[in-house]
Design a protein around this motif. Structure first.
Motif, mmCIF file in Angstrom:
data_model
loop_
_atom_site.group_PDB
_atom_site.id
_atom_site.type_symbol
_atom_site.label_atom_id
_atom_site.label_comp_id
_atom_site.label_asym_id
_atom_site.label_seq_id
_atom_site.Cartn_x
_atom_site.Cartn_y
_atom_site.Cartn_z
ATOM 1 N N UNK A 130 0.846 -1.184 0.000
ATOM 2 C CA UNK A 130 0.000 0.000 0.000
ATOM 3 C C UNK A 130 0.887 1.241 0.000
ATOM 4 N N UNK A 131 0.722 2.132 -0.966
ATOM 5 C CA UNK A 131 1.595 3.305 -1.068
ATOM 6 C C UNK A 131 1.266 4.417 -0.090
ATOM 7 N N UNK A 132 0.235 4.232 0.727
ATOM 8 C CA UNK A 132 -0.158 5.286 1.667
ATOM 9 C C UNK A 132 -0.863 4.666 2.867
ATOM 10 N N UNK A 133 -1.366 5.511 3.771
ATOM 11 C CA UNK A 133 -2.128 5.024 4.908
ATOM 12 C C UNK A 133 -3.384 4.300 4.419
ATOM 13 N N UNK A 134 -3.881 3.373 5.241
ATOM 14 C CA UNK A 134 -5.139 2.690 4.944
ATOM 15 C C UNK A 134 -6.251 3.359 5.750
ATOM 16 N N UNK A 135 -7.353 3.666 5.099
ATOM 17 C CA UNK A 135 -8.460 4.360 5.761
ATOM 18 C C UNK A 135 -9.726 3.520 5.650
ATOM 19 N N UNK A 136 -10.266 3.143 6.805
ATOM 20 C CA UNK A 136 -11.520 2.401 6.862
ATOM 21 C C UNK A 136 -12.636 3.410 7.094
ATOM 22 N N UNK A 137 -13.595 3.492 6.183
ATOM 23 C CA UNK A 137 -14.677 4.474 6.293
ATOM 24 C C UNK A 137 -16.010 3.773 6.503
ATOM 25 N N UNK A 138 -16.872 4.413 7.291
ATOM 26 C CA UNK A 138 -18.181 3.844 7.598
ATOM 27 C C UNK A 138 -19.170 4.955 7.896
ATOM 28 N N UNK A 139 -20.434 4.601 7.891
ATOM 29 C CA UNK A 139 -21.464 5.522 8.345
ATOM 30 C C UNK A 139 -21.486 5.479 9.867
ATOM 31 N N UNK A 140 -21.444 6.640 10.490
ATOM 32 C CA UNK A 140 -21.433 6.706 11.947
ATOM 33 C C UNK A 140 -22.689 6.027 12.503
ATOM 34 N N UNK A 141 -22.470 5.009 13.351
ATOM 35 C CA UNK A 141 -23.592 4.261 13.895
ATOM 36 C C UNK A 141 -24.006 3.086 13.034
ATOM 37 N N UNK A 142 -23.304 2.885 11.889
ATOM 38 C CA UNK A 142 -23.620 1.773 11.005
ATOM 39 C C UNK A 142 -22.832 0.526 11.364
ATOM 40 N N UNK A 143 -23.048 -0.535 10.613
ATOM 41 C CA UNK A 143 -22.378 -1.808 10.893
ATOM 42 C C UNK A 143 -21.455 -2.265 9.761
ATOM 43 N N UNK A 144 -21.381 -1.494 8.671
ATOM 44 C CA UNK A 144 -20.551 -1.872 7.526
ATOM 45 C C UNK A 144 -19.547 -0.769 7.203
ATOM 46 N N UNK A 145 -18.308 -1.173 6.904
ATOM 47 C CA UNK A 145 -17.250 -0.219 6.556
ATOM 48 C C UNK A 145 -16.439 -0.758 5.396
ATOM 49 N N UNK A 146 -15.708 0.123 4.717
ATOM 50 C CA UNK A 146 -14.909 -0.297 3.567
ATOM 51 C C UNK A 146 -13.540 0.373 3.543
ATOM 52 N N UNK A 147 -12.586 -0.331 2.935
ATOM 53 C CA UNK A 147 -11.324 0.247 2.467
ATOM 54 C C UNK A 147 -11.390 0.135 0.954
ATOM 55 N N UNK A 148 -11.179 1.227 0.242
ATOM 56 C CA UNK A 148 -11.263 1.185 -1.207
ATOM 57 C C UNK A 148 -10.216 2.110 -1.809
ATOM 58 N N UNK A 149 -9.496 1.613 -2.800
ATOM 59 C CA UNK A 149 -8.470 2.425 -3.435
ATOM 60 C C UNK A 149 -7.577 1.568 -4.307
ATOM 61 N N UNK A 150 -6.294 1.928 -4.358
ATOM 62 C CA UNK A 150 -5.346 1.207 -5.199
ATOM 63 C C UNK A 150 -4.134 0.762 -4.393
ATOM 64 N N UNK A 151 -3.660 -0.434 -4.671
ATOM 65 C CA UNK A 151 -2.447 -0.963 -4.063
ATOM 66 C C UNK A 151 -1.442 -1.240 -5.169
ATOM 67 N N UNK A 152 -0.193 -1.435 -4.778
ATOM 68 C CA UNK A 152 0.880 -1.559 -5.773
ATOM 69 C C UNK A 152 1.414 -2.980 -5.839
ATOM 70 N N UNK A 153 1.654 -3.454 -7.064
ATOM 71 C CA UNK A 153 2.308 -4.743 -7.265
ATOM 72 C C UNK A 153 3.806 -4.533 -7.066
ATOM 73 N N UNK A 154 4.334 -5.063 -5.962
ATOM 74 C CA UNK A 154 5.744 -4.849 -5.622
ATOM 75 C C UNK A 154 6.652 -5.921 -6.199
ATOM 76 N N UNK A 155 6.143 -7.139 -6.311
ATOM 77 C CA UNK A 155 6.962 -8.247 -6.828
ATOM 78 C C UNK A 155 6.043 -9.316 -7.391
ATOM 79 N N UNK A 156 6.544 -10.038 -8.384
ATOM 80 C CA UNK A 156 5.795 -11.129 -9.004
ATOM 81 C C UNK A 156 6.801 -12.106 -9.602
ATOM 82 N N UNK A 157 7.609 -12.686 -8.707
ATOM 83 C CA UNK A 157 8.764 -13.491 -9.091
ATOM 84 C C UNK A 157 8.395 -14.973 -9.141
ATOM 85 N N UNK A 158 8.640 -15.643 -10.262
ATOM 86 C CA UNK A 158 8.276 -17.060 -10.379
ATOM 87 C C UNK A 158 9.135 -18.003 -9.538
ATOM 88 N N UNK A 159 10.217 -17.491 -8.956
ATOM 89 C CA UNK A 159 11.126 -18.309 -8.144
ATOM 90 C C UNK A 159 11.550 -19.551 -8.935
#
Length: 243
Positions: A130-159
């Protein structure tokens, strides 16, 4: 004339056969990785507890891999590490919404370390950050929250897996879509949530088919805005001089 026609027909047929053979020989890539809280179960959070119960799961357990050929494979043997936090670094309330901010991982942006699946003769793995902080957002008093955005592919090595390896559908360095949803079982999202015990479940997806276009880093935005201020000041001084 007839010989030339037959010849071109034969060449065209061979070309089509070759392209079909090439397409069939191209191995599928990983389009999406789905995640959840331990086989779609629930997790208990309790401040000050032992055995990891005082840690909130910011990256969930990997469940299934969806490949570009339409098949879906379960996460199997192999290793990955989840990202946990005892609580948010800050909480912000804006109207009827609440945001829990979790600081960027200290281990070099790492969100998932060597996401892995092995199923039959297919293997996949890599690092997601994740290139930045992670933010979990929800409706105040609600029961469901989300993290939504973009993450970075750092490695994809076949070993050492060779032809068995299945690459992500997005290359290393790409920013790909990421989303997780959390649901509380016995309480609601508010300022005091992480000061008490609660049960929650979650699910998510990393989508390698949704690649972000080049987006400037926050520091780049700061430099860009600073540059605009400098240009604005220069233009103003120029106008004042002419006046």
């Amino acid at each position: 004339m007839k010989k030339n026609s037959v010849r071109w027909t034969l060449i065209a047929a061979l070309s089509v056969a070759a392209s079909m053979s090439s397409a069939a020989a191209t191995p599928p890539t990983v389009d999406k990785i789905y995640s959840s809280t331990w086989d779609h179960g629930r997790i208990h959070f309790q401040p000050g507890a032992t055995q990891g119960y005082d840690q909130f799961h910011l990256s969930l357990a990997l469940d299934d891999y969806e490949l570009s050929d339409g098949t879906t494979w379960e996460s199997g043997a192999g290793g990955y590490s989840n990202l946990y936090a005892a609580g948010p670094t800050s909480i912000e309330v804006h109207g009827d919404s609440i945001a829990y901010r979790f600081a960027q991982p200290a281990n070099g942006e790492l969100l998932y370390h060597y996401t892995s699946f092995m199923f039959g003769d297919q293997v996949a793995g890599g690092n997601i950050g994740t290139p930045s902080d992670l933010v979990v957002t929800a409706k105040l008093g609600g029961t469901t929250a989300t993290i939504s955005g973009y993450v970075k592919v750092l490695a994809n090595d076949p070993l050492w897996f060779g032809d068995r390896f299945r690459y992500y559908s997005a290359p290393v360095g790409s920013s790909v879509f990421f989303q997780q949803t959390y649901t509380l079982s016995d309480t609601v999202f508010d300022r005091e949530l992480f000061q008490r015990a609660f049960w929650y479940s979650g699910s998510g997806v990393i989508d390698f088919t949704q690649v972000a276009s080049a987006v400037p880093e926050p520091r780049t935005y700061a430099l860009f805005l600073g540059g605009l201020l400098v240009v604005g000041a220069t233009v103003r001084r120029s106008r004042d001089g002419k006046a």
